[in-house]
Design a protein around this motif. Structure first.
Motif, mmCIF file in Angstrom:
data_model
loop_
_atom_site.group_PDB
_atom_site.id
_atom_site.type_symbol
_atom_site.label_atom_id
_atom_site.label_comp_id
_atom_site.label_asym_id
_atom_site.label_seq_id
_atom_site.Cartn_x
_atom_site.Cartn_y
_atom_site.Cartn_z
ATOM 1 N N TYR A 201 -28.615 -11.579 26.529
ATOM 2 C CA TYR A 201 -28.765 -11.205 27.930
ATOM 3 C C TYR A 201 -28.054 -12.268 28.751
ATOM 4 O O TYR A 201 -28.374 -13.446 28.662
ATOM 5 C CB TYR A 201 -30.259 -11.159 28.277
ATOM 6 N N LYS A 202 -27.067 -11.849 29.538
ATOM 7 C CA LYS A 202 -26.276 -12.802 30.319
ATOM 8 C C LYS A 202 -26.268 -12.417 31.794
ATOM 9 O O LYS A 202 -26.268 -11.238 32.136
ATOM 10 C CB LYS A 202 -24.823 -12.828 29.847
ATOM 11 N N VAL A 203 -26.221 -13.445 32.629
ATOM 12 C CA VAL A 203 -26.070 -13.286 34.074
ATOM 13 C C VAL A 203 -25.018 -14.289 34.505
ATOM 14 O O VAL A 203 -25.040 -15.440 34.063
ATOM 15 C CB VAL A 203 -27.400 -13.573 34.811
ATOM 16 N N PHE B 28 -26.519 -17.624 33.131
ATOM 17 C CA PHE B 28 -27.695 -17.666 32.260
ATOM 18 C C PHE B 28 -27.375 -16.888 30.994
ATOM 19 O O PHE B 28 -26.739 -15.843 31.043
ATOM 20 C CB PHE B 28 -28.889 -17.004 32.964
ATOM 21 N N CYS B 29 -27.828 -17.406 29.864
ATOM 22 C CA CYS B 29 -27.708 -16.693 28.590
ATOM 23 C C CYS B 29 -29.019 -16.858 27.839
ATOM 24 O O CYS B 29 -29.538 -17.970 27.718
ATOM 25 C CB CYS B 29 -26.550 -17.230 27.759
ATOM 26 N N SER B 30 -29.540 -15.748 27.344
ATOM 27 C CA SER B 30 -30.801 -15.774 26.618
ATOM 28 C C SER B 30 -30.678 -16.544 25.309
ATOM 29 O O SER B 30 -29.612 -16.582 24.702
ATOM 30 C CB SER B 30 -31.287 -14.346 26.344
ATOM 31 N N ASP B 31 -31.785 -17.154 24.904
ATOM 32 C CA ASP B 31 -31.835 -17.871 23.625
ATOM 33 C C ASP B 31 -31.643 -16.904 22.471
ATOM 34 O O ASP B 31 -30.964 -17.208 21.506
ATOM 35 C CB ASP B 31 -33.202 -18.549 23.420
ATOM 36 N N ARG B 32 -32.277 -15.764 22.583
ATOM 37 C CA ARG B 32 -32.273 -14.779 21.506
ATOM 38 C C ARG B 32 -31.575 -13.510 21.978
ATOM 39 O O ARG B 32 -31.526 -13.215 23.161
ATOM 40 C CB ARG B 32 -33.708 -14.454 21.107
ATOM 41 N N SER B 33 -31.058 -12.756 21.035
ATOM 42 C CA SER B 33 -30.415 -11.490 21.386
ATOM 43 C C SER B 33 -31.492 -10.437 21.633
ATOM 44 O O SER B 33 -32.615 -10.550 21.151
ATOM 45 C CB SER B 33 -29.458 -11.042 20.279
ATOM 46 N N ILE B 34 -31.125 -9.442 22.420
ATOM 47 C CA ILE B 34 -32.025 -8.324 22.701
ATOM 48 C C ILE B 34 -31.396 -7.054 22.152
ATOM 49 O O ILE B 34 -30.174 -6.975 21.975
ATOM 50 C CB ILE B 34 -32.312 -8.183 24.218
ATOM 51 N N LYS B 35 -32.227 -6.064 21.887
ATOM 52 C CA LYS B 35 -31.736 -4.817 21.327
ATOM 53 C C LYS B 35 -31.505 -3.817 22.459
ATOM 54 O O LYS B 35 -32.362 -3.626 23.320
ATOM 55 C CB LYS B 35 -32.770 -4.238 20.352
ATOM 56 N N ILE B 36 -30.305 -3.228 22.478
ATOM 57 C CA ILE B 36 -29.980 -2.191 23.456
ATOM 58 C C ILE B 36 -29.375 -0.991 22.722
ATOM 59 O O ILE B 36 -28.926 -1.118 21.591
ATOM 60 C CB ILE B 36 -28.995 -2.695 24.549
ATOM 61 N N SER B 37 -29.356 0.131 23.392
ATOM 62 C CA SER B 37 -28.739 1.327 22.814
ATOM 63 C C SER B 37 -27.348 1.510 23.397
ATOM 64 O O SER B 37 -27.154 1.406 24.605
ATOM 65 C CB SER B 37 -29.576 2.563 23.127
ATOM 66 N N SER B 38 -26.396 1.799 22.540
ATOM 67 C CA SER B 38 -25.033 2.060 23.001
ATOM 68 C C SER B 38 -24.953 3.512 23.474
ATOM 69 O O SER B 38 -25.845 4.316 23.186
ATOM 70 C CB SER B 38 -24.034 1.794 21.875
#
Length: 151
Positions: free
Chosen positions: A85-87, A65-75
């Motif tokens: 977001y990938k599974v 699975f891969c999300s349509d849009r990117s998500i924001k995460i903290s490094s």
């Protein structure tokens, strides 16, 4: 609603730009020799922060699975990053697939994939739930047949 429409239009444009769903699958996930994409379905992945829209890829070796849009995460160093977001679940790690439905709205179907290490992934909002479930079951049973033949 408008965010969903924007996401779908963005996904459609990306598919056209890259040259098809199969090419997107190969760009996003490593593909083994002989592996074939069986089906790609638009759906939502249920997460603790809510459903995420994306594409579910069913291949002869994995469910991804891969999300349509990117998500924001903290490094780790505190910077903000945008990632999809990938599974990725290898078929041989799938213990089973269960069907569920919303008790109050039976037309809303859910698909739960349970792995051998007891992780579960919930997918919903398929345009054609029956076809997606059928292709997933076929991929899993085909992989089991392949494993049985090689022993």
């Amino acid at each position: 609603m408008s965010e969903t429409v924007k996401g779908k239009l963005s996904l459609g444009a990306r598919i056209l730009q890259v040259g098809g769903v199969e090419k997107i699958f190969k760009q996003l996930f490593s593909v083994t020799e002989g592996e074939k994409l069986v089906r790609a379905c638009q759906c939502y992945l249920s997460t603790t922060s809510g459903p995420i829209a994306g594409l579910l890829f069913i291949s002869t070796a994995k469910v991804a699975f891969c999300s349509d849009r990117s998500i924001k995460i903290s490094s780790p160093n505190g910077e903000s990053l945008r990632v999809h977001y990938k599974v990725l679940i290898p078929i041989e790690k799938i213990k089973g697939v269960k069907e569920s439905e919303n008790v109050k709205k039976p037309r809303q179907k859910y698909m739960e994939i349970v792995t051998v290490d007891s992780f579960d992934f919930w997918f919903m909002g398929f345009l054609n739930y029956k076809k997606a479930f059928k292709y997933l079951q076929q991929a899993i049973s085909q992989r089991l047949d392949d494993v049985q033949v090689t022993f």
